[in-house]
Design a protein around this motif. Structure first.
Motif, PDB file in Angstrom:
ATOM      1  N   THR A  59      24.396  18.688  20.890  1.00  0.00           N
ATOM      2  CA  THR A  59      25.144  17.478  21.388  1.00  0.00           C
ATOM      3  C   THR A  59      26.447  18.034  22.001  1.00  0.00           C
ATOM      4  N   VAL A  60      26.578  19.060  22.941  1.00  0.00           N
ATOM      5  CA  VAL A  60      27.687  19.496  23.429  1.00  0.00           C
ATOM      6  C   VAL A  60      28.408  18.626  24.538  1.00  0.00           C
ATOM      7  N   PRO A  61      29.433  18.086  24.328  1.00  0.00           N
ATOM      8  CA  PRO A  61      29.943  17.322  25.336  1.00  0.00           C
ATOM      9  C   PRO A  61      30.462  17.936  26.609  1.00  0.00           C
ATOM     10  N   VAL A  62      30.333  17.654  27.840  1.00  0.00           N
ATOM     11  CA  VAL A  62      30.828  18.113  28.966  1.00  0.00           C
ATOM     12  C   VAL A  62      31.442  16.993  29.840  1.00  0.00           C
ATOM     13  N   TRP A  77      26.779  13.164  40.797  1.00  0.00           N
ATOM     14  CA  TRP A  77      26.413  14.318  39.966  1.00  0.00           C
ATOM     15  C   TRP A  77      24.876  13.993  39.566  1.00  0.00           C
ATOM     16  N   GLN A  78      24.344  15.216  39.131  1.00  0.00           N
ATOM     17  CA  GLN A  78      22.966  15.391  38.759  1.00  0.00           C
ATOM     18  C   GLN A  78      22.903  16.655  37.884  1.00  0.00           C
ATOM     19  N   CYS A  79      21.926  16.592  36.991  1.00  0.00           N
ATOM     20  CA  CYS A  79      21.759  17.735  35.867  1.00  0.00           C
ATOM     21  C   CYS A  79      20.436  18.270  36.160  1.00  0.00           C
ATOM     22  N   PHE A  80      20.070  19.684  36.309  1.00  0.00           N
ATOM     23  CA  PHE A  80      19.015  20.218  36.367  1.00  0.00           C
ATOM     24  C   PHE A  80      18.898  21.187  34.977  1.00  0.00           C
ATOM     25  N   PRO A  81      17.980  20.798  34.156  1.00  0.00           N
ATOM     26  CA  PRO A  81      17.725  21.685  32.790  1.00  0.00           C
ATOM     27  C   PRO A  81      16.971  22.775  33.096  1.00  0.00           C
ATOM     28  N   LEU A  96      31.990  13.530  36.230  1.00  0.00           N
ATOM     29  CA  LEU A  96      31.085  13.864  35.202  1.00  0.00           C
ATOM     30  C   LEU A  96      31.488  13.575  33.536  1.00  0.00           C
ATOM     31  N   ALA A  97      30.462  12.998  32.989  1.00  0.00           N
ATOM     32  CA  ALA A  97      30.695  12.881  31.388  1.00  0.00           C
ATOM     33  C   ALA A  97      29.142  12.904  31.031  1.00  0.00           C
ATOM     34  N   ASP A  98      28.885  13.826  30.135  1.00  0.00           N
ATOM     35  CA  ASP A  98      27.518  14.061  29.751  1.00  0.00           C
ATOM     36  C   ASP A  98      27.422  14.779  28.128  1.00  0.00           C
ATOM     37  N   THR A  99      26.286  14.761  27.686  1.00  0.00           N
ATOM     38  CA  THR A  99      26.061  15.459  26.597  1.00  0.00           C
ATOM     39  C   THR A  99      24.977  16.464  26.728  1.00  0.00           C
TER      40      THR A  99
END
Length: 261
Positions: A59-62, A77-81, A96-99
């Protein structure tokens, strides 16, 4: 333990060790491959966060913040694991606001696209990325005026392929030349709009997107989509849109009023 921050800032690499006992070691990078940006231009930032600790970073907030030169409301924005076990939201709009959840050795990559204001009073544009407790990273571009719409060689269309509405242009991706965003093909539409296909190499995966520059007004982009090795891509225009087929899912950009002229 230490937290390490690595930021790509106008061609330089910056390392900043920060003591944080008991916390996973996180390494963050920002790269937009630009030192300058045009008023109204959309910039794509490649933001990565890697866990270099043997323990999971949970649970790292970015988050991203922007200086007034940007139009943050129009950002996407998009996230690619990078590997199984990485958790992040697949996509979003605005800032961008993600965890993120990062297993040991894992990396998440966010592609953050945001336009500059058309008439800002600022002369620079600064993006700031924060993740967990590490010191924030910043990337600053100087705002300038470019003549060409795509800010790349032959952006005036001299190397663009003419494409009539309803005609399909089939092509394959050439081998990647590096890890920066690169244009692999350009077209000139009957309304004199320009379309290009961009490719980004993430680890061993190719991503593509469509980018439309109308005769007037702001450029528009599709989302990014993965391309399977050896896949044939095809661009077709008509009915007010341009469509790229052959990627993991079809990519579409609305031509707007330009298609009616």
């Amino acid at each position: 333990m230490h937290l390490a921050i690595r930021a790509a800032l106008i061609g330089c690499t910056l390392w900043m060790p920060v003591a944080a006992a008991g916390e996973p070691t996180l390494v963050a990078t920002i790269d937009d491959a630009h030192a300058y940006a045009r008023y109204g231009q959309t910039i794509t930032y490649v933001i990565t966060l890697t866990n270099e600790d043997p323990a999971t970073a949970a649970t790292v907030p970015v988050a991203v913040t922007l200086s007034p030169a940007f139009d943050g409301d129009a950002a996407t924005w998009q996230c690619f694991p990078g590997v199984d076990g990485v958790v992040c939201a697949s996509a979003g709009s605005g800032l961008l606001a993600d965890t993120a959840v990062l297993p040991p050795g894992a990396r998440a990559t966010w592609l953050f696209s945001v336009p500059m204001q058309a008439t800002p009073s600022e002369t620079t544009a600064t993006l700031t990325f924060a993740a967990g407790d590490i010191a924030p990273l910043t990337d600053t571009n100087t705002l300038v005026i470019f003549k060409d719409r795509f800010d790349v060689p032959y952006a005036d269309g001299t190397e663009a392929l003419p494409l009539q509405d309803g005609v399909r242009d089939v092509f394959a991706l050439a081998p990647a030349q590096g890890t920066a965003i690169e244009t692999v093909r350009q077209w000139r539409l009957p309304d004199d709009s320009r379309v290009r296909a961009d490719r980004l190499r993430l680890d061993t995966q190719d991503l593509v997107r469509l980018r439309l520059a109308p005769r007037a007004g702001a450029a528009r982009s599709s989302a990014w989509a993965a391309v399977h090795p050896g896949a044939a891509l095809a661009l077709v225009g008509g009915d007010g849109v341009v469509l790229l087929e052959g990627a993991e899912h079809a990519l579409l950009v609305d031509r707007g009023a330009e298609a009616q002229r």
